[in-house]
Design a protein around this motif. Sequence first.
Motif, short mmCIF file in Angstrom:
data_model
loop_
_atom_site.label_atom_id
_atom_site.label_comp_id
_atom_site.label_asym_id
_atom_site.label_seq_id
_atom_site.Cartn_x
_atom_site.Cartn_y
_atom_site.Cartn_z
N SER A 1 -1.19 -4.53 -5.92
CA SER A 1 -0.80 -4.77 -7.68
C SER A 1 -0.70 -3.36 -7.65
O SER A 1 -1.32 -2.32 -8.05
N SER A 2 0.67 -3.56 -9.14
CA SER A 2 0.75 -2.43 -9.46
C SER A 2 -0.88 -2.32 -10.91
O SER A 2 -0.80 -3.63 -11.43
N GLY A 3 -1.38 -0.47 -11.40
CA GLY A 3 -1.76 -0.71 -11.78
C GLY A 3 -3.10 -1.06 -11.43
O GLY A 3 -4.14 -0.80 -12.16
N MET A 4 -3.28 -1.50 -10.67
CA MET A 4 -4.60 -1.91 -10.24
C MET A 4 -5.63 -0.55 -10.00
O MET A 4 -5.46 0.57 -9.77
N VAL A 5 -7.12 -0.97 -9.59
CA VAL A 5 -7.93 0.11 -9.74
C VAL A 5 -8.21 0.89 -8.68
O VAL A 5 -9.09 -0.58 -7.53
N ARG B 1 -10.75 2.75 -5.20
CA ARG B 1 -12.26 2.81 -5.22
C ARG B 1 -12.83 3.54 -5.59
O ARG B 1 -14.27 3.37 -5.91
N ASP B 2 -11.89 4.75 -6.19
CA ASP B 2 -12.51 6.06 -6.67
C ASP B 2 -12.70 5.78 -8.21
O ASP B 2 -12.82 6.65 -9.38
N GLY B 3 -12.39 4.64 -9.26
CA GLY B 3 -12.59 4.25 -10.31
C GLY B 3 -10.94 4.57 -11.10
O GLY B 3 -10.49 4.61 -12.05
N SER B 4 -10.21 5.44 -10.51
CA SER B 4 -9.02 5.82 -10.98
C SER B 4 -7.61 4.71 -10.53
O SER B 4 -7.86 3.78 -9.84
N VAL B 5 -6.81 4.51 -11.22
CA VAL B 5 -5.71 3.93 -10.99
C VAL B 5 -4.45 4.13 -10.07
O VAL B 5 -4.49 4.88 -9.95
N ALA B 6 -4.18 3.37 -9.58
CA ALA B 6 -3.00 3.55 -8.66
C ALA B 6 -2.26 3.63 -8.92
O ALA B 6 -0.88 3.72 -10.35
N PRO B 7 -1.32 4.97 -8.52
CA PRO B 7 -0.27 6.01 -9.05
C PRO B 7 1.08 4.83 -9.13
O PRO B 7 2.50 5.69 -9.92
N GLY B 8 1.07 4.21 -8.10
CA GLY B 8 2.60 3.78 -7.78
C GLY B 8 3.02 2.71 -8.28
O GLY B 8 2.52 1.75 -8.78
N MET C 1 0.42 -1.60 0.04
CA MET C 1 0.42 -0.27 -0.05
C MET C 1 0.75 0.99 -0.15
O MET C 1 0.43 2.08 -0.84
N THR C 2 2.00 1.55 0.73
CA THR C 2 2.66 2.18 1.11
C THR C 2 3.24 2.94 -0.65
O THR C 2 3.25 3.80 -0.88
N MET C 3 3.68 2.18 -1.47
CA MET C 3 4.28 1.93 -2.49
C MET C 3 3.31 1.89 -3.33
O MET C 3 3.63 3.52 -4.89
N VAL C 4 2.17 1.21 -3.84
CA VAL C 4 1.25 1.26 -4.68
C VAL C 4 0.20 2.18 -4.53
O VAL C 4 0.11 3.19 -5.67
#
Length: 342
Positions: free
Chosen positions: A153-157, A159-166, A90-93
């Motif tokens: 994991s990297s690139g996961m969606v 809750r708000d519909g955005s893609v994880a930035p890290g 969670m910290t990185m992704v």
Amino acid sequence: MTGQLRETTTLMRIQDWVVKYGFIGVTIILFVYFAVTEPAFATSSSLFSMLKFASVTAILGLGVTFTMVVGGLDLSIGATAGLAVQLAAMTMVFYNLTGPTAVVAVLLGGLVVGLLNALLIVVFRIPDLLATLGMMFVIQGAKLIPVDGQSVSSGMVLRDGSVAPGSFTQDFLKIDRGFIGPVPLPVVIMIALVALSWFVLSRTTWGRLMYAVGANPEAARLAGVRVGFYHGLAYVISALLASVGGLILVSRIGQGDVNAGSSSLLEAVAVALVGTSVLGMGKPNAWGTLLGALLVGIVLTGLTMKGLQYYHQDTAKGLVVIVALLFSFTLSRKKLRYTPAT
């Protein structure tokens, strides 16, 4: 009568030798067997892979060892390792922070778990097993809430519909994939922690007082020992070691697997129990725990090379524990007595 005495003395010497060195002998015999029957087993790459595989179990086993020394048992150690996996991911992704930041977050998380266990056990006087069992369930549920039960994991969606930035940083992944010379970094970390744990338990006043608390807490209290402090300290150390094991685990799998750490509890307890039989000590100790982890690694690696399916592994680990307990408890307690002939 003299002959009977001589025979009894010989049997006692054999028994002492079996209790002290029998388990080490079993380890050597199994290693030689797999090395002879599976030539690839004894290669340097295979040996380093086996040590690397055993590193997480050994480190978590050290945590269990500390709690066993004070007469307890940490049932939350596997869940704490799983929490470390989730916190690092969670910290990185989720928050796109650095690898060192993730390491700090994981260690702080482990410290909080250890302090909570100590609070429940020492202050509220909840029995060790019940307190850590409750903590295990709390952690297993709490770590799923922020991620809605999903692996991170990297690139996961989100809750708000955005893609994880890290994503997992390369410096963080080196915790498991890095080397110091030819030796994998997890193996170096494992050996360093085992040596440090041995030094603390065997060569410091704190370690000797921990053993005293585990042997007879009331006598230790009457002698002026701060029993609650050392009891709680063992659980803080256990949680921190679990966090270190979780760091190696998450850097190995490269994602925040929600099931990570689920099977670690039984393995950690197993190797700590196995360790009590080394050199006939009959008590938890750091080098014994390492040997227990290596024996389990030898058995599982050897059976895998021989083509046995994964579902044989639990049976093999169970047999290893039973053999260790025979050396540690049954043989060491059986006293041979000389009875003069009438």
